[in-house]
Write a protein that holds these residues in place. Structure first.
Motif, short mmCIF file in Angstrom:
data_model
loop_
_atom_site.label_atom_id
_atom_site.label_comp_id
_atom_site.label_asym_id
_atom_site.label_seq_id
_atom_site.Cartn_x
_atom_site.Cartn_y
_atom_site.Cartn_z
N ARG A 151 0.85 -1.18 0.00
CA ARG A 151 0.00 0.00 0.00
C ARG A 151 0.89 1.23 0.00
NH1 ARG A 151 -5.08 -1.31 0.46
NH2 ARG A 151 -5.71 -3.27 1.45
N GLY A 152 0.40 2.28 -0.61
CA GLY A 152 1.18 3.51 -0.65
C GLY A 152 1.51 3.99 0.76
N ALA A 153 2.72 4.46 0.94
CA ALA A 153 3.15 4.93 2.26
C ALA A 153 4.09 6.11 2.09
CB ALA A 153 3.85 3.80 3.02
N ASP A 154 4.17 6.92 3.12
CA ASP A 154 5.03 8.10 3.07
C ASP A 154 6.50 7.68 3.04
OD1 ASP A 154 2.81 9.72 3.19
OD2 ASP A 154 2.89 9.91 5.37
N ARG A 306 24.94 5.31 -0.11
CA ARG A 306 23.61 5.56 0.46
C ARG A 306 22.70 6.29 -0.53
NH1 ARG A 306 26.61 6.93 5.15
NH2 ARG A 306 26.27 9.16 4.79
N GLU A 307 23.22 7.30 -1.18
CA GLU A 307 22.39 8.06 -2.11
C GLU A 307 21.98 7.20 -3.30
OE1 GLU A 307 20.97 11.04 -1.65
OE2 GLU A 307 21.80 10.66 0.35
N ARG A 308 22.89 6.35 -3.78
CA ARG A 308 22.53 5.47 -4.91
C ARG A 308 21.44 4.50 -4.51
NH1 ARG A 308 23.92 0.41 -6.34
NH2 ARG A 308 25.72 0.25 -4.93
N LEU A 309 21.59 3.87 -3.35
CA LEU A 309 20.60 2.90 -2.93
C LEU A 309 19.24 3.56 -2.67
CD1 LEU A 309 22.70 0.64 -0.54
CD2 LEU A 309 21.96 0.13 -2.87
N ARG A 310 19.26 4.76 -2.11
CA ARG A 310 18.00 5.47 -1.87
C ARG A 310 17.32 5.81 -3.19
NH1 ARG A 310 20.63 9.03 2.95
NH2 ARG A 310 19.76 7.86 4.73
N ALA A 311 18.08 6.26 -4.16
CA ALA A 311 17.49 6.61 -5.46
C ALA A 311 16.91 5.37 -6.12
CB ALA A 311 18.55 7.26 -6.35
N GLU A 312 17.62 4.26 -6.06
CA GLU A 312 17.11 3.02 -6.64
C GLU A 312 15.84 2.56 -5.93
OE1 GLU A 312 21.45 1.16 -8.03
OE2 GLU A 312 20.36 0.30 -6.33
N ALA A 313 15.84 2.64 -4.60
CA ALA A 313 14.68 2.20 -3.83
C ALA A 313 13.46 3.06 -4.15
CB ALA A 313 14.99 2.23 -2.34
N CYS A 314 13.66 4.35 -4.33
CA CYS A 314 12.54 5.24 -4.67
C CYS A 314 11.99 4.92 -6.05
CB CYS A 314 12.99 6.69 -4.59
SG CYS A 314 13.18 7.29 -2.89
N ARG A 315 12.87 4.65 -7.01
CA ARG A 315 12.39 4.30 -8.36
C ARG A 315 11.64 2.98 -8.35
NH1 ARG A 315 17.53 6.33 -9.93
NH2 ARG A 315 18.37 4.21 -10.05
N ARG A 317 9.70 1.80 -6.17
CA ARG A 317 8.35 1.93 -5.61
C ARG A 317 7.29 1.94 -6.72
NH1 ARG A 317 8.13 7.08 -1.74
NH2 ARG A 317 6.20 6.12 -1.03
N GLU A 318 7.64 2.46 -7.88
CA GLU A 318 6.67 2.62 -8.96
C GLU A 318 6.27 1.31 -9.60
OE1 GLU A 318 8.49 5.30 -11.68
OE2 GLU A 318 8.86 6.87 -10.17
N HIS A 319 7.01 0.24 -9.33
CA HIS A 319 6.76 -1.02 -10.03
C HIS A 319 6.34 -2.15 -9.09
CE1 HIS A 319 8.58 0.97 -13.47
NE2 HIS A 319 9.62 1.27 -12.71
N LEU A 320 5.96 -1.82 -7.88
CA LEU A 320 5.59 -2.86 -6.92
C LEU A 320 4.14 -3.29 -7.13
CD1 LEU A 320 7.19 -1.29 -3.72
CD2 LEU A 320 8.15 -3.09 -5.18
N PRO A 321 3.83 -4.58 -6.89
CA PRO A 321 2.43 -5.01 -7.00
C PRO A 321 1.60 -4.43 -5.87
CG PRO A 321 3.79 -6.77 -6.08
CD PRO A 321 4.73 -5.67 -6.50
N THR A 322 0.33 -4.20 -6.14
CA THR A 322 -0.59 -3.76 -5.10
C THR A 322 -1.35 -4.97 -4.58
OG1 THR A 322 -2.46 -3.43 -6.62
CG2 THR A 322 -0.90 -1.58 -6.35
N TRP A 323 -2.04 -4.77 -3.45
CA TRP A 323 -2.86 -5.87 -2.94
C TRP A 323 -4.01 -6.18 -3.89
CZ3 TRP A 323 -1.20 -9.32 0.15
CH2 TRP A 323 -0.28 -9.01 1.15
#
Length: 337
Positions: A151-154, A306-315, A317-323
């Motif tokens: 689910r979407g989260a902050d 850290r910055e690379r991993l954070r940027a990858e993790a944020c990108r 988010r757009e491709h994760l399955p929803t419930w």
């Protein structure tokens, strides 16, 4: 007028109990609620043991569509096997018992019997499905992957770059002891780590973890089970999720971290590599505290990493399955059954 589809959902007792929070319970609740939202009539049957499962199966009329949590099914494998001739049975396998190093032969045999006789097998990750097929527990055409949704989260607002979070039942297969071993090897001491999860299932192990955590002078926090806003707040305060598992099908905590764009350091076991496809993670050898310590040290000391991993993790988010995606897949399987 067409009647709404009906399914009996047989689950372990207490899936709504906040004190029994687990990835499996969360998944079961999302499936229950999601099917109802899609117009299904879902009759929940909570069972505390094999006798309860056996009674539920006996009371179902011929032709009833039954979705049964794999844990509950394993409690009453002979009854699942016997009922398969008159009921339409789909098993939801969150994890493969045979993958656990301490699994007993009776447990493995029970899993084998109930999976072989299920008309459909739903697994929560590709790795689990491949293992079920490889071990000859079910034909590949009877296996469907329904990944946990998010689910979407902050986005997080970590207190510190070294604010670490580990979420899951405190148990040997989750590897909290490996995390403490690794933290003891990390040269910097300005980190803080929250290890959240139930301590009821493996009390002796949990007591040992608590004793060891006390030696870190307050840098390791063990708040027990966190739910709702308390769990959301723990994610918001954290910069990194650590998943040191020895056995893992996918990892609901990893999915929750991914939904928030939180990077992950985890072990390359089971379904974890599939769960972090898209980047934002460091994977290390399982059962290797030195490798885990090296990864944690790299995170804490290398701002570019850290910055690379954070940027990858944020990108990612757009491709994760929803419930909704998860429930739609399961609805298709049940309709086919």
């Amino acid at each position: 007028m067409t009647s709404p589809p009906v399914v009996w959902f047989v689950v372990p007792k207490g899936i709504d109990d906040p004190a029994r929070v687990s990835g499996g319970n969360v998944y079961d609740r999302e499936v229950r609620d999601g099917l109802r939202e899609r117009g299904w009539t879902v009759s929940i049957v909570e069972c505390a043991d094999g006798a309860g499962v056996a009674s539920a199966l006996r009371s179902a009329s011929d032709g009833t569509l039954v979705l049964i949590d794999g844990l509950a099914a394993g409690w009453a494998a002979p009854e699942v096997e016997a009922a398969a001739g008159r009921l339409r049975i789909a098993v939801l396998a969150h994890m493969l018992v045979a993958a656990f190093p301490d699994a007993t032969e009776p447990e493995i045999e029970a899993e084998r019997r109930m999976l072989r006789h299920a008309h459909r097998v739903i697994v929560t990750g590709r790795w689990t499905g491949e293992e079920v097929a490889r071990r000859g527990l079910a034909d590949a055409d009877r296996i469907t992957v329904a990944r946990p949704g998010v689910r979407g989260a902050d986005a997080p607002e970590p207190e510190h770059d070294a604010a670490l979070l580990c979420v899951g039942v405190v148990a040997p297969h989750k590897g909290q002891d490996l995390l403490l071993d690794a933290l003891d090897r990390v040269p910097t001491k300005d980190w803080r780590c929250t290890i959240a999860g139930s301590t009821d299932s493996y009390r002796g192990y949990a007591e040992r973890i608590a004793q060891r955590a006390a030696a870190f002078d307050g840098r390791v926090r063990l708040p027990g089970v966190l739910v709702g806003e308390a769990l959301a707040a723990a994610y918001r305060r954290s910069a990194l999720l650590v998943a040191p598992s020895r056995v893992e099908s996918a990892g609901m905590a990893i999915a929750d971290a991914r939904a928030r764009g939180i990077p992950v350091v985890g072990t390359a076991v089971g379904g974890i590599p599939d769960t972090v496809v898209g980047g934002g993670a460091i994977l290390v050898r399982p059962d290797d505290p030195d490798a885990l310590a090296h990864a944690l040290t790299s995170w804490m000391t290398d701002p570019v990493l850290r910055e690379r991993l954070r940027a990858e993790a944020c990108r990612a988010r757009e491709h994760l399955p929803t419930w909704d995606d998860t429930v739609a897949t399961i609805a298709d399987v049940l309709e086919a059954a």
